[in-house]
Design a protein around this motif. Sequence first.
Motif, PDB file in Angstrom:
ATOM      1  N   THR A 316       0.808  -1.215   0.000  1.00 23.75           N
ATOM      2  CA  THR A 316       0.000   0.000   0.000  1.00 23.75           C
ATOM      3  C   THR A 316       0.844   1.268   0.000  1.00 23.75           C
ATOM      4  O   THR A 316       0.299   2.371  -0.013  1.00 23.75           O
ATOM      5  CB  THR A 316      -0.938   0.029   1.223  1.00 23.75           C
ATOM      6  N   ARG A 330      -4.441   2.663   5.960  1.00 22.52           N
ATOM      7  CA  ARG A 330      -4.063   2.716   4.549  1.00 22.52           C
ATOM      8  C   ARG A 330      -4.559   1.479   3.808  1.00 22.52           C
ATOM      9  O   ARG A 330      -5.063   1.574   2.684  1.00 22.52           O
ATOM     10  CB  ARG A 330      -2.538   2.818   4.439  1.00 22.52           C
ATOM     11  N   CYS A 334      -7.264   1.452   0.463  1.00 24.00           N
ATOM     12  CA  CYS A 334      -6.864   1.036  -0.885  1.00 24.00           C
ATOM     13  C   CYS A 334      -7.873   0.063  -1.487  1.00 24.00           C
ATOM     14  O   CYS A 334      -8.651  -0.569  -0.770  1.00 24.00           O
ATOM     15  CB  CYS A 334      -5.485   0.367  -0.836  1.00 24.00           C
ATOM     16  N   THR A 357      -2.782  -3.927  -5.486  1.00 20.75           N
ATOM     17  CA  THR A 357      -3.462  -2.925  -4.673  1.00 20.75           C
ATOM     18  C   THR A 357      -3.310  -1.561  -5.311  1.00 20.75           C
ATOM     19  O   THR A 357      -2.226  -1.194  -5.786  1.00 20.75           O
ATOM     20  CB  THR A 357      -2.927  -2.923  -3.228  1.00 20.75           C
ATOM     21  N   SER A 359      -3.743   2.542  -4.874  1.00 19.57           N
ATOM     22  CA  SER A 359      -3.748   3.593  -3.850  1.00 19.57           C
ATOM     23  C   SER A 359      -5.043   4.395  -3.894  1.00 19.57           C
ATOM     24  O   SER A 359      -5.742   4.418  -4.919  1.00 19.57           O
ATOM     25  CB  SER A 359      -2.554   4.525  -4.056  1.00 19.57           C
TER      26      SER A 359
END
Length: 374
Positions: A316, A330, A334, A357, A359
Motif C-alpha cells: 500500500t 491505509r 486502498c 493494490t 492507492s
Amino acid sequence: MADQMRKIVAELPDLTDVSGVSAVMDERVAQGDAAFVADLGIALARTYGASGQPWQCRSALDHAVRLLAVSTGRENVTQALRLFSSAGISSRKLDRRAASLLASSHEAADLAAAFTGHASEELRACLVHELVLRGVAAGEAPGIAAWATSPHWRYHPLAWMPLMLSGMEEGADLPSYSAYGSGHAMPYGPSQGRELARTADAGVPSAQETTTETDVRAMGRAVASWAEESNGRIEARVFQFAAPLNAETVPGVIPTLGLECLRGAGRKTRLSVASCPPARAWRVLFAAASTGGAYGSGSYGAYGRLAAWKSVAALTGCPEDSRAAEVEARVMACDWYAFDADTKWFEQVAWDIGLATLSPDGRRLAVLAATDTD
C-alpha cells in the motif's frame, strides 16, 4: 535417572523404530506424569548434544515437545516450558514453534505460567501474538497483560503489532495440532465468483515503473520462504500512473504491465482479475508466511503475522516507520484485487498468489505474485 529412562537413552540409537518410545511417553502423560517426558527429553539432549543427534533422538525429542505442548492441563504446560528452556533444546526456532503448539491447545489462564516461570523472552513474545491470533486480548489477560504491556520488550520486532486483532485480520487460518501430526488450510488458487470484465476500449493512462529493491524485499516478505526454503518464484512490482485508475480500468491495466507472471496470457490463456477484500489479501499472505510453501515450515503464527503486516504495508506504499494503526487505515483505504492465470510462470500445484493494490488516489498500483511447487 530412573531405570526405564536410563534404558531408553542408552538403547535409542540402536532402534529401527521409535514408536515404542513414543508410546511410553504417551502412557506417562496419560497417567499424569508429564515430568517423566520432560526429564527424558532433557536427558536425551544432554547425552546426544544439541547437534549431530542420531535420527532416533531427533524423533523422540520432537514427540516429547509436541506431546507436552498439545496435552491439555496446567502441569503439562509447566513441564513443556521446562523442556523448551533446557540447555541443548532451547532455540529461537523452537520458541516460535512451541508458542504455536501451546496457544493452539491451552487456555490463556494456563499459559500465564510462561510469563512467570520457565520461558525465554522470545517464547513469551511469540506466545503473546499466537494468543492474539486466536482472539485473546493479550493486553487484558490475567497473568499475561503485565508482561505484554510492559515497556521492557518495546524494541522487540513483534512489539510493533497491536495486542488485539485488527479489522483486516479476520478469518486467519490457524493450524491444528495433535501429538502425531498437524494440519492447516491453504487459501491459495483461483479467484471465484467476482471476476471483473476487462473493457477493451477503456483508456489506459501511461505508467512508469518505480520498483526499488526495498519494495521487492518488503512486499515479498510474507512469501520469502517460498523462494528461500523451497522452489518458489516471486514477482513484486510498483507502477505510477499519469492519471488515476478506477475499478473499471484496473482489470484491463494489469495485463499491460509486462509482468513476468502473466507472460503469454491472452485470448487462449485464462486470466482472471477480481476485486478482493483486504481481509482476504491479508489471510492469504498470513498463510504463506506462517505455514511456508511446499518445503519448510514457515514462520509460525507470531512472525507470520508480522510478515503479513509488513507485506501489506509495502503493497500500500506505507513508509517503513509507519505505526500499525497507520498501516491498517491505509490498507482499508486502498482497493485490492486478486488475479490468476494459466501461464507457465504459475506452477498451479497448490501455492499460487496474485495480488494487486491501488492507492486511494488511483495512481499507484503495486503487484505481488508468488508460486511454489514440491
